[in-house]
Design an enzyme around this catalytic site. Structure first.
Site, PDB file in Angstrom:
ATOM      1  N   GLY A  58       0.620  -1.226   0.040  1.00  0.00           N
ATOM      2  CA  GLY A  58      -0.216   0.010  -0.057  1.00  0.00           C
ATOM      3  C   GLY A  58       0.619   1.322   0.004  1.00  0.00           C
ATOM      4  O   GLY A  58       0.053   2.359   0.085  1.00  0.00           O
ATOM      5  N   GLY A 103       2.694   2.769  -2.596  1.00  0.00           N
ATOM      6  CA  GLY A 103       3.031   3.219  -3.779  1.00  0.00           C
ATOM      7  C   GLY A 103       1.972   4.493  -3.963  1.00  0.00           C
ATOM      8  O   GLY A 103       0.901   4.684  -3.202  1.00  0.00           O
ATOM      9  N   CYS A 146      -1.295   3.415  -5.614  1.00  0.00           N
ATOM     10  CA  CYS A 146      -1.895   2.207  -4.699  1.00  0.00           C
ATOM     11  C   CYS A 146      -2.951   2.692  -4.027  1.00  0.00           C
ATOM     12  O   CYS A 146      -2.700   3.679  -3.160  1.00  0.00           O
ATOM     13  CB  CYS A 146      -0.831   1.369  -4.170  1.00  0.00           C
ATOM     14  SG  CYS A 146      -1.556   0.056  -3.305  1.00  0.00           S
ATOM     15  N   THR A 178      -4.712   0.448  -2.106  1.00  0.00           N
ATOM     16  CA  THR A 178      -5.081  -0.491  -1.070  1.00  0.00           C
ATOM     17  C   THR A 178      -5.297  -0.055   0.495  1.00  0.00           C
ATOM     18  O   THR A 178      -6.434  -0.635   1.029  1.00  0.00           O
ATOM     19  CB  THR A 178      -3.968  -1.710  -1.025  1.00  0.00           C
ATOM     20  OG1 THR A 178      -3.753  -2.387  -2.205  1.00  0.00           O
ATOM     21  CG2 THR A 178      -4.035  -2.793  -0.101  1.00  0.00           C
ATOM     22  N   GLY A 228       7.905   0.692  -3.062  1.00  0.00           N
ATOM     23  CA  GLY A 228       6.941   1.439  -3.200  1.00  0.00           C
ATOM     24  C   GLY A 228       7.005   2.604  -1.894  1.00  0.00           C
ATOM     25  O   GLY A 228       7.737   2.313  -1.188  1.00  0.00           O
ATOM     26  N   GLY A 229       6.609   3.797  -2.334  1.00  0.00           N
ATOM     27  CA  GLY A 229       6.497   4.734  -1.180  1.00  0.00           C
ATOM     28  C   GLY A 229       7.692   5.686  -1.374  1.00  0.00           C
ATOM     29  O   GLY A 229       7.809   6.781  -0.731  1.00  0.00           O
ATOM     30  N   TYR A 237     -16.783  -9.341  -7.856  1.00  0.00           N
ATOM     31  CA  TYR A 237     -16.320  -9.089  -6.394  1.00  0.00           C
ATOM     32  C   TYR A 237     -15.294  -8.646  -5.950  1.00  0.00           C
ATOM     33  O   TYR A 237     -14.934  -8.375  -4.772  1.00  0.00           O
ATOM     34  CB  TYR A 237     -16.234 -10.840  -5.958  1.00  0.00           C
ATOM     35  CG  TYR A 237     -15.070 -11.288  -6.392  1.00  0.00           C
ATOM     36  CD1 TYR A 237     -15.195 -12.108  -7.986  1.00  0.00           C
ATOM     37  CD2 TYR A 237     -13.810 -11.201  -6.238  1.00  0.00           C
ATOM     38  CE1 TYR A 237     -14.027 -12.311  -8.593  1.00  0.00           C
ATOM     39  CE2 TYR A 237     -12.589 -11.929  -6.715  1.00  0.00           C
ATOM     40  CZ  TYR A 237     -12.761 -12.432  -8.265  1.00  0.00           C
ATOM     41  OH  TYR A 237     -11.707 -12.979  -8.741  1.00  0.00           O
TER      42      TYR A 237
END
Lengths: 345, 350
Positions: free
Chosen positions: B181, B183, B186, B188, B220-221, B285
């Site tokens: 999460g 990024g 992202c 998430t 990421g990040g 879903y």
């Protein structure tokens, strides 16, 4: 595993000064002059310890002339030639006790510094400024400059921690420049991740310096007169300002117009702009560590000086300090989450 | 009752590196190359351990060509066909040691991966990437891949905690991708509430991996060169970049012009855009867990690479690390409330 220091370090924006009972009747009673005797040079200083930064847009001869009138100080940038220095010295001898001549640690810088000091004996201050004051190479350089000029007062930096303040003082520096990355046109923290919140850096470094009878300059991070007051409150002996003095008549560069508004260029000394101007560009192995911005044109610096000194006097009355000297002793910082009301900003 | 971990976990923005005494004279003295021997594949790596992410806008063959000139690494995204791989391999044999072939856990992904590795034997790295590296299914998949390719170096993830890093290493992975999460594209954390601040995740996962002689990627990040330096300082062996490498000539996707300015599209691999492109849409879903953004066109990636590498060299001189290898040993993080002075953040650039 790498270590994380658990206690949170603070910036100017994280605190306010707590008011205290005061016997002062008016701001006019506050005395902003300070007198210091320096540890290594044994020289004495008297003045209002606010310094114009040695950046080529603000640390100019024009700025020095105005600062001198107010007993304030100018670290003149290192890009003036010997001839320009001689001309300035002969036409404005009254300014010479309120200016420093600047140098990096390069050979050419030091040669010019030597020539300027030999040509103008009335200059008593040397400002040795490198991006990273932690290198052994710089410590050696400070030692050799002190050996060459034992009676000149040496400002040296930049560093942000007590042990390095002590090291530079013991190497021969009198006044340590404190600050890595706080400046408004500095991008060191973005480019390297290195830095130290300025208020905590000043508190910790002042403590180390004063223990050895040394002095410090809080260099960078002040965006308003309140920040200058906080820096003094935190224990800074001097406060150096760049951005707050940018955009005035006395700054280098032309006034230009953008969208009908007058602006002046201001940039960090490791920015693309500065490196192109002075060394022909950014070297391949380096990243630029400064910004270039257009600041609104602000006219004569006199008005800005009054605003800063008036703010400082008011701070002193709020905490009951009759002299700037007493400010840090009267200072209690409280931690805050915002500085002022955002309603009309 | 739910359990709350009381110590605050940290992101890159919560810290700065404390400068330390240094004997280095110039940034040019700093050595950014690293060499690793991997635990399970027994293979050796040498290079500057920065990886272009296996996202279809970033992990392109064009990016790999430029990055391999700088000794950087590219995790090629999984959407190239076998033919495209063969063509790339034939034309750029010198780049093959600095790329990984990517795959998810699906059977068609795995089939393509097998074909690529058989057709192009100089490719020595496999990047197994799923959104949730915590599933038993993924662990089993990893074991199968390890059995099938005993001598390939396997990157696997993503996870954010030590115990799962250990599990994946013991199941055959060499390099664990760390990050859920963080990024820039992202979502998430927004869509699920699940995640882990990246700096703490890297510190904890590096510790776990290094104890088993495994390695990790901080994935990421990172939004600036300073963040990359912090990730290495925290113990990451590799740092993977998506957003910082997006928007360049070498990035995937078309150049868009809007109001006289040039942009390129950048999106998360679980975004609606990406799922429409490759899976015919977001399944009923599922929620999309990625953003689509237009990033300003930044020109050739070469300039960005110099900026990143120059920044890390400067970091190393500030903390007295002559080699990138020494950076984490020389790292002390201090906690801060802001990064850089925000005064000129908006609108003043000429």
């Amino acid at each position: 595993m790498p270590r994380v220091d658990a206690d949170l370090k603070l910036d100017f924006k994280d605190v306010l000064l707590r008011p205290k009972r005061s016997s002062l009747k008016s701001r006019a009673e506050v005395d902003l002059l300070r007198t210091f005797t320096f540890r290594n040079s044994k020289q004495t200083y008297t003045g209002i310890p606010v310094i114009v930064a040695n950046m080529d847009s603000v640390g100019t001869f024009e700025m020095a002339q105005v600062m001198t009138k107010h007993a304030m100080f100018t670290a003149v940038h290192k890009h003036y030639s010997l001839e320009e220095w001689k001309l300035f010295a002969s036409s404005h001898p009254e300014c010479l006790e309120h200016v420093a001549v600047s140098s990096g640690s390069g050979v050419a810088d030091f040669e010019k510094l030597t020539k300027v000091i030999e040509a103008i004996p009335l200059i008593k201050y040397i400002c040795l400024d490198v991006a990273n004051g932690y290198s052994e190479h710089f410590v050696e350089f400070v030692k050799s400059v002190h050996a060459s000029f034992p009676n000149h007062t040496i400002m040296a930096g930049n560093v942000v921690t007590g042990e390095m303040v002590e090291e530079l003082i013991l190497a021969g520096a009198d006044i340590i420049k404190v600050g890595i990355g706080p400046g408004s046109v500095c991008t060191t923290r973005i480019k390297t991740g290195v830095g130290y919140p300025q208020l905590s850096a000043v508190i910790e470094c002042a403590d180390s310096a004063h223990g050895l009878n040394g002095h410090i300059i809080s260099d960078g991070g002040c965006s308003c007169p309140g920040d200058v007051a906080k820096a003094f409150g935190a224990g800074a002996d001097f406060v150096m300002l760049g951005g707050m003095f940018a955009g005035h008549d006395q700054c280098a560069g032309e006034v230009t117009e953008r969208n009908g508004k007058k602006v002046k260029l201001f940039y960090g000394m490791s920015s693309d702009t500065a490196m192109k101007k002075h060394v022909g560009g950014v070297a391949e192995y380096r990243a630029s560590e400064g910004k270039t911005v257009e600041v609104p044109y602000r006219g004569d610096v006199e008005d800005t000086i009054r605003d800063i000194l008036g703010g400082l006097r008011s701070t002193c009355t709020y905490v009951g300090a009759a002299k700037l000297k007493e400010l840090s002793r009267r200072t209690t910082f409280i931690r805050v989450t915002q500085q002022h009301s955002e309603v009309f900003s | 009752m739910p359990h709350i971990d009381t110590d605050i976990k940290l992101d890159f923005k919560d810290v700065l590196l404390r400068p330390k005494r240094s004997t280095l004279k110039s940034r040019s003295e700093v050595d950014l190359m690293r060499s690793f021997v991997f635990r399970n594949s027994k293979q050796t790596y040498t290079g500057i351990p920065i990886i272009a992410a296996n996202m279809d806008t970033v992990g392109t063959f064009e990016m790999a060509k430029m990055l391999c000139k700088f000794c950087l690494f590219t995790a090629i995204h999984k959407h190239y066909s076998l033919e495209e791989w063969k063509e790339f391999a034939a034309q750029n044999p010198e780049c093959l040691q600095n790329v990984a072939a990517s795959s998810g856990t699906g059977p068609s992904d795995f089939e393509l991966l097998e074909q690529i590795l058989e057709a192009v034997p100089p490719v020595r790295y496999i990047c197994l990437d799923v959104a949730n590296g915590y599933s038993e299914h993924f662990v089993q998949f990893l074991r199968d891949v390890r059995k099938r390719f005993p001598d390939h170096t396997i990157m696997a993830g993503n996870v954010v905690t030590g115990e799962m890093v250990e599990e994946l290493i013991l199941s055959g992975a060499d390099i664990i991708k760390v990050g859920i999460g963080p990024g820039s594209v992202c979502t998430t954390r927004k869509k699920t509430g699940v995640g882990y601040p990246q700096l703490s995740a890297v510190m904890e996962c590096a510790d776990a991996a290094h104890g088993l002689k495994g390695h990790i990627i901080s994935d990421g990040g990172c939004s600036c060169p300073g963040d990359v330096a912090k990730a290495f300082g925290a113990g990451a062996d590799f740092v993977m970049l998506g957003g910082m490498l997006a928007g360049h000539t070498e990035s995937g996707g078309e150049l868009i012009e809007k109001g006289g300015k040039k942009y390129k599209l950048f999106y998360g691999m679980s975004s609606e855009m990406s799922m429409k492109k490759y899976a015919g849409g977001v399944a009923e879903y599922r929620a999309s867990e990625g953003k689509v953004v237009e990033v300003p066109f930044k020109g050739d990636v070469e300039h960005t690479l110099r900026d990143i590498l120059g920044g890390i060299r400067s970091t190393c001189t500030y903390v007295g690390a002559a080699k990138l290898k020494e950076l984490s040993r020389r790292t002390t993080f201090i906690r801060v409330t802001q990064q850089a002075n925000p005064i000129f953040d908006q609108g003043d650039q000429p």
